[in-house]
Scaffold this motif. Structure first.
Motif, PDB file in Angstrom:
ATOM      1  N   LEU A 101      -6.258   8.747  -0.268  1.00  0.00           N
ATOM      2  CA  LEU A 101      -7.529   9.146   0.320  1.00  0.00           C
ATOM      3  C   LEU A 101      -8.013   8.112   1.335  1.00  0.00           C
ATOM      4  N   GLN A 102      -7.876   6.859   0.965  1.00  0.00           N
ATOM      5  CA  GLN A 102      -8.325   5.783   1.845  1.00  0.00           C
ATOM      6  C   GLN A 102      -7.513   5.775   3.136  1.00  0.00           C
ATOM      7  N   MET A 103      -6.207   5.966   3.011  1.00  0.00           N
ATOM      8  CA  MET A 103      -5.333   5.985   4.173  1.00  0.00           C
ATOM      9  C   MET A 103      -5.703   7.154   5.083  1.00  0.00           C
ATOM     10  N   ALA A 104      -5.908   8.304   4.476  1.00  0.00           N
ATOM     11  CA  ALA A 104      -6.257   9.496   5.262  1.00  0.00           C
ATOM     12  C   ALA A 104      -7.536   9.250   6.051  1.00  0.00           C
ATOM     13  N   GLY A 128       3.835   4.220  -1.629  1.00  0.00           N
ATOM     14  CA  GLY A 128       3.681   3.818  -0.223  1.00  0.00           C
ATOM     15  C   GLY A 128       3.963   4.975   0.728  1.00  0.00           C
ATOM     16  N   PHE A 129       4.993   5.727   0.419  1.00  0.00           N
ATOM     17  CA  PHE A 129       5.348   6.910   1.212  1.00  0.00           C
ATOM     18  C   PHE A 129       4.221   7.931   1.137  1.00  0.00           C
ATOM     19  N   ARG A 130       3.746   8.197  -0.086  1.00  0.00           N
ATOM     20  CA  ARG A 130       2.706   9.211  -0.254  1.00  0.00           C
ATOM     21  C   ARG A 130       1.440   8.841   0.500  1.00  0.00           C
ATOM     22  N   SER A 131       1.098   7.579   0.467  1.00  0.00           N
ATOM     23  CA  SER A 131      -0.084   7.145   1.227  1.00  0.00           C
ATOM     24  C   SER A 131       0.131   7.321   2.709  1.00  0.00           C
ATOM     25  N   ALA A 134      -0.256  10.752   3.829  1.00  0.00           N
ATOM     26  CA  ALA A 134      -1.538  11.360   3.474  1.00  0.00           C
ATOM     27  C   ALA A 134      -2.391  11.682   4.686  1.00  0.00           C
ATOM     28  N   GLY A 135      -2.374  10.784   5.687  1.00  0.00           N
ATOM     29  CA  GLY A 135      -3.245  11.020   6.821  1.00  0.00           C
ATOM     30  C   GLY A 135      -2.596  11.806   7.942  1.00  0.00           C
ATOM     31  N   ALA A 136      -1.313  12.107   7.801  1.00  0.00           N
ATOM     32  CA  ALA A 136      -0.587  12.679   8.940  1.00  0.00           C
ATOM     33  C   ALA A 136      -0.646  14.192   8.981  1.00  0.00           C
ATOM     34  N   LEU A 137      -0.642  14.704  10.203  1.00  0.00           N
ATOM     35  CA  LEU A 137      -0.608  16.153  10.375  1.00  0.00           C
ATOM     36  C   LEU A 137       0.747  16.603  10.924  1.00  0.00           C
ATOM     37  N   GLU A 138       1.553  15.621  11.323  1.00  0.00           N
ATOM     38  CA  GLU A 138       2.900  15.922  11.814  1.00  0.00           C
ATOM     39  C   GLU A 138       3.826  14.811  11.334  1.00  0.00           C
TER      40      GLU A 138
END
Lengths: 263, 166, 278
Positions: A101-104, A128-131, A134-138
């Motif tokens: 959430l913080q990364m996003a 680390g991968f999941r974070s 998290a913020g990416a759209l592509e």
């Protein structure tokens, strides 16, 4: 209009994610795009080193997330490219320090400031991968034409599909002479196995090591063979229709006879 | 030994070997990652076999195993008895002579996985054997050369033209 | 042969049997050659007659099986054993070429945080009673996967390439391994011609930073790619220079080779091919 949020990932380590993030970011910036590069590899940061800004780090991603500084304070403005900034990772923390959430949230905030946010994802498929995704759209999946790399890329592609993230592929470190001899899988083989849309093909080049040693993005040197390739990939990413470069021209891998494409 | 001879007489470049090994390994990986597909497959198998035999549903198991040149499906379906009032099942040209199984005899069917035609070709001559441990079951048919399972849309890079922008 | 009287049996039982060595192969940075090194060192040690088990600790991204060419023999994996869904004997895969080499594969469809660290340690302990060498292939990074891989090990081999990122990550890992572990270094993928031109870190440069006992230096040759394509470790190939390097390293680990590691001086295959281009 909000900038694009793109994660560069691979599953397998060492295939060239960080080098690609750095060079693609620099190429986009050279074209006048406003770019922020985020190093999401907390604890094992390397984007700063590859870009040569390691001595200029004051604040990092973790400190931003923990509210100990403003986002703008942590961004390092590149001295060579007007519109390129880097948000470094923390070196002495671990990946649990930043939640998805913080990364996003950070990525979303950055996207308001620029045209492209490129997130350099750590190896693996752990927290680390999941974070990082998290913020990416592509997503841009980077792979080399080797068995382990492709297997790991496949796993990562599966995870990205689960989240509905559109994917494009960069095949890195291809060796035309080995492909010609049948000792290495071709770009077509790789795309076939992974069923992904191709964004770029980068040949293996020993000069890359030298540029990362010195912390100088490839596009700074117009004589570098790979500079036009990263430029083309940047343009393709930006929506231009660019054909893949034919490598069989004399003076470029001149000893290889058969037509081979990259770019 | 056969492996060595095959390579001696038909030397394959390692790039092609790599591609083939990857295809199989990824198929195996994808199957392990799709438990819902496996569940549906298992349900359908039980349903079809139940038309002919009474099946111990609770102890039925379906798994996939990667073999040298194919991915095979192994189905362990305990059969409790023949369906009463049913006519004998239609004779298949390659079916072995039918022997009524004793009660609770596991029937092991080793089937080649043909992902694109799973429904129609997967069931080929199930072998009825008595108390054979799963790892000694042999397939009664040559695994058909499986086509690559494509759940995602296949994208061939068009290197001669421009790549479409997303 | 002495008759086994109750007194003799008691004496025999009181003499401790030498336990196998537990070695983790790690790096921090991904893609430097941990898995290839694990496969080749395991093969080389097993060829001398030692009983060797290789554990793939990269849950979710397993590759040790495919590098060894054993991917179609894996039936159960480490998590199956830890969760008692399979016995150790069921999960162990015997190598095709060297029978005293066995593999315990990782689970491909599970996550690293599903592995219980204490159970992993217990498994390694159990394996040390059955094998002369328990070699653990560590995943990239320093997250849970790394922690689980190092937990049972008493020795570590750091694999590092002569590149700034790799050296930096290796340095971080050395710090995390602590003082209790015996740590040694393998430098992989050196390109002698580039080193001579000053465009690549030399062995001395790397070791000036890491300061670890050097087990060996391996040149960057294309036959490694061919060998992983085929799933045939080079340690089995008597004509391969890379294979010879791994066999020498195995000898140093076993204590049978006391020679100092050779630093490759000749240009690699690709350096010869493109020599004079720049």
């Amino acid at each position: 209009m909000s900038g694009r949020r793109i994660v560069l990932t691979s599953g397998k380590g060492g295939v060239g994610k960080t080098t690609t993030t750095a060079n693609l970011g620099a190429a986009l910036a050279q074209r006048g795009k406003r770019v922020v590069l985020v190093d999401a590899d907390i604890g094992l940061r390397n984007l700063d080193l590859v870009l040569g800004v390691e001595k200029r780090i004051v604040f990092d991603l973790v400190e931003v997330v923990e509210g100990r500084c403003q986002l703008r304070q942590a961004l390092i403005k590149d001295k060579r490219f007007e519109s390129l900034s880097i948000l470094p990772a923390a070196q002495t923390r671990d990946k649990g320090a930043v939640s998805e959430l913080q990364m996003a949230k950070v990525v979303e905030e950055l996207a308001e400031l620029c045209d492209y946010v490129l997130i350099d994802c750590p190896a693996g498929i752990e927290h680390g991968f999941r974070s990082a995704i998290a913020g990416a759209l592509e997503a841009i999946v980077v792979t080399t034409p080797e068995v382990s790399a492709i297997r790991d890329a496949d796993r990562v592609i599966g995870k990205l599909h689960e989240r509905g993230v559109p994917i494009r592929l960069i095949v890195n470190r291809i060796r035309p002479e080995m492909v010609r001899n049948g000792d290495m899988m071709s770009v077509e083989d790789v795309c076939d196995i992974l069923s992904a849309e191709l964004l770029g093909i980068v040949p293996d080049d020993e000069e890359v090591i030298d540029t990362t040693n010195r912390g100088e993005p490839i596009v700074l040197d117009p004589n570098n063979h790979l500079a036009p390739i990263y430029d083309k990939i940047a343009r393709r990413l930006d929506g231009e229709l660019i054909p893949f470069t034919n490598l069989s021209a004399p003076g470029f891998f001149g000893r290889i006879m058969s037509a081979f494409k990259a770019g | 030994m056969l492996d060595f001879l095959t390579r001696f007489f038909k030397p394959e470049r390692s790039g092609a070997t790599a591609k083939e090994r990857l295809r199989l390994v990824l198929l195996s990986d994808h199957l392990s990652l799709a438990p819902d597909v496996v569940e549906s497959l298992k349900r359908d198998l039980i349903e079809v076999i139940s038309r002919y035999c009474e099946v111990d549903v609770a102890n039925t198991d379906v798994s996939f195993e990667q073999q040298d040149s194919a991915v095979a499906m192994l189905a362990n379906i305990p059969i409790l008895g023949l369906r009463n009032g049913r006519s004998t099942p239609p004779a298949s040209p390659t079916a072995p002579p039918y022997e009524p199984p004793s009660s609770a005899t596991p029937a092991h069917a080793a089937l080649a996985h043909e992902p694109q035609a799973a429904a129609d070709t997967a069931l080929v001559t199930p072998t009825v054997e008595t108390a054979v441990p799963a790892d000694t079951v042999t397939s009664t048919v040559e695994p058909a050369k499986p086509k690559a399972a494509r759940k995602r849309r296949r994208r061939r890079p068009n290197l001669s033209q421009q790549a479409p922008a997303t | 042969m002495q008759e086994m009287t109750p007194q003799n049996a008691a004496v025999a039982a009181s003499v401790p049997k030498p336990r196998g060595r537990a070695i983790v192969v790690t790096s921090g940075k991904g893609g430097v050659g941990k898995t290839t090194t694990t496969a080749n060192l395991g093969t080389a040690l097993a060829r001398t007659g030692a009983r060797v088990v290789l554990i793939d600790a990269d849950v979710g991204l397993r590759n040790l099986d495919i590098v060894l060419g054993l991917e179609n023999r894996v039936r159960s994996h480490v998590l199956d054993v830890l969760e008692e869904k399979a016995t150790l004997e069921e999960a162990l895969v015997i190598d095709k070429r060297v029978p005293s080499l066995q593999l315990l594969a990782a689970a491909q469809t599970r996550e690293k945080d599903e592995v219980d660290t204490a159970q992993m340690k217990a498994l390694v302990e159990r394996l040390r009673d059955k094998f002369d060498y328990v070699i653990i292939d560590c995943p990239a990074g320093i997250e849970a996967g790394f922690q689980n891989a190092i937990v049972g090990a008493e020795e570590a081999i750091i694999v590092c390439t002569p590149e700034v990122s790799a050296v930096r990550d290796a340095d971080r890992v050395v710090g995390l391994l602590g003082n209790a572990m015996k740590v040694q270094l393998i430098i992989n993928r050196i390109r002698p011609a580039l080193v001579k031109k000053g465009k690549m870190l030399s062995v001395e440069d790397v070791n000036a930073i890491l300061r670890l006992p050097l087990l060996g230096v391996i040149a960057d040759e294309p036959d490694v790619i061919v060998s992983t394509n085929r799933g045939e470790p080079l340690a089995n190939d008597d004509t391969s220079r890379t294979g010879a390097s791994f066999r020498a390293i195995a000898g140093r680990i076993a204590g049978t080779d006391t020679s100092k590691p050779e630093i490759p001086q000749e240009p690699t295959f690709f350096e010869k091919l493109f020599g004079g281009r720049r």
